[in-house]
Design a protein around this motif. Structure first.
Motif, mmCIF file in Angstrom:
data_model
loop_
_atom_site.group_PDB
_atom_site.id
_atom_site.type_symbol
_atom_site.label_atom_id
_atom_site.label_comp_id
_atom_site.label_asym_id
_atom_site.label_seq_id
_atom_site.Cartn_x
_atom_site.Cartn_y
_atom_site.Cartn_z
ATOM 1 N N ILE A 1 72.226 50.825 37.610
ATOM 2 C CA ILE A 1 72.856 52.105 37.287
ATOM 3 C C ILE A 1 72.176 53.163 38.149
ATOM 4 O O ILE A 1 71.133 52.903 38.759
ATOM 5 C CB ILE A 1 72.729 52.473 35.787
ATOM 6 C CG1 ILE A 1 71.251 52.540 35.369
ATOM 7 C CG2 ILE A 1 73.538 51.532 34.922
ATOM 8 C CD1 ILE A 1 71.015 53.088 33.980
ATOM 9 N N GLU B 1 76.785 45.588 38.437
ATOM 10 C CA GLU B 1 76.478 45.883 37.041
ATOM 11 C C GLU B 1 75.011 45.678 36.672
ATOM 12 O O GLU B 1 74.600 46.019 35.567
ATOM 13 C CB GLU B 1 77.375 45.081 36.119
ATOM 14 C CG GLU B 1 78.829 45.520 36.207
ATOM 15 C CD GLU B 1 79.742 44.757 35.273
ATOM 16 O OE1 GLU B 1 79.244 43.970 34.441
ATOM 17 O OE2 GLU B 1 80.961 44.960 35.376
ATOM 18 N N LYS C 1 77.569 54.722 36.608
ATOM 19 C CA LYS C 1 77.869 53.320 36.862
ATOM 20 C C LYS C 1 77.744 53.057 38.356
ATOM 21 O O LYS C 1 78.044 53.924 39.174
ATOM 22 C CB LYS C 1 79.305 53.072 36.400
ATOM 23 C CG LYS C 1 79.765 51.653 36.423
ATOM 24 C CD LYS C 1 81.232 51.612 35.997
ATOM 25 C CE LYS C 1 81.382 50.658 34.856
ATOM 26 N NZ LYS C 1 82.765 50.493 34.432
#
Length: 123
Positions: free
Chosen positions: A98, A95, A91
C-alpha cells in the motif's frame, strides 16, 4: 487498642508484593514496528517511495495511533503505530503493498509491505 505486630508485618508484605507487581508492567512494554492495519492486513514501512502515477484509489485514513503495548495487542483496521491520525492510505496494483501519504515540506507517498501479525513487534 494496639494491633499485634503480625498484622503490621502482613500489611507491609502485601504492600511490598503490590509494589513489585505494579513495577513489572513497565518492564513488559513493547514497541511496535512502523505499521498500519488495513482491511485485516498488517503493513510495515519500507524505504521505497511511490510515484503519483502508481497510486490507486484511496483506501481510507488512519483513525488511531498506538505506539506501544503492555502485552498482546491486536490492531483495529486503520490503526497505525507511528502515523498521524488522518494520514491517507492508498491502494497499489500489487496487493502486497500500500502507499501512505507523508506530508512534510513536500508530500511523498511511502510504500508499506504486507507482513504477518507475528512480525509487528520491534525486537
Amino acid at each position: 487498642m494496639k494491633y499485634p505486630k503480625i498484622l503490621n508485618r502482613s500489611k507491609l508484605l502485601i504492600l511490598f508484593i503490590v509494589f513489585i507487581f505494579s513495577g513489572c508492567s513497565s518492564i513488559n512494554t513493547l514497541k511496535f514496528k512502523n505499521i498500519v492495519k488495513v482491511n485485516d492486513v498488517y503493513y510495515q514501512k519500507t524505504s521505497d517511495l511511490v510515484s503519483l502515477d502508481e497510486l490507486g484509489s484511496e483506501l481510507g485514513k488512519v483513525k488511531l495511533t498506538t505506539p506501544k503495548t503492555n502485552g498482546k495487542y491486536e490492531f483495529v483496521n486503520y490503526e497505525a503505530s507511528k502515523l498521524e491520525v488522518g494520514t491517507k492510505i492508498y491502494k497499489l496494483e500489487n496487493e502486497d503493498f500500500i502507499a501512505v501519504e507523508i506530508k512534510d515540506i513536500d508530500t511523498v507517498y511511502q510504500k508499506y509491505k504486507r507482513i504477518s501479525p507475528n512480525e509487528i513487534i520491534e525486537k
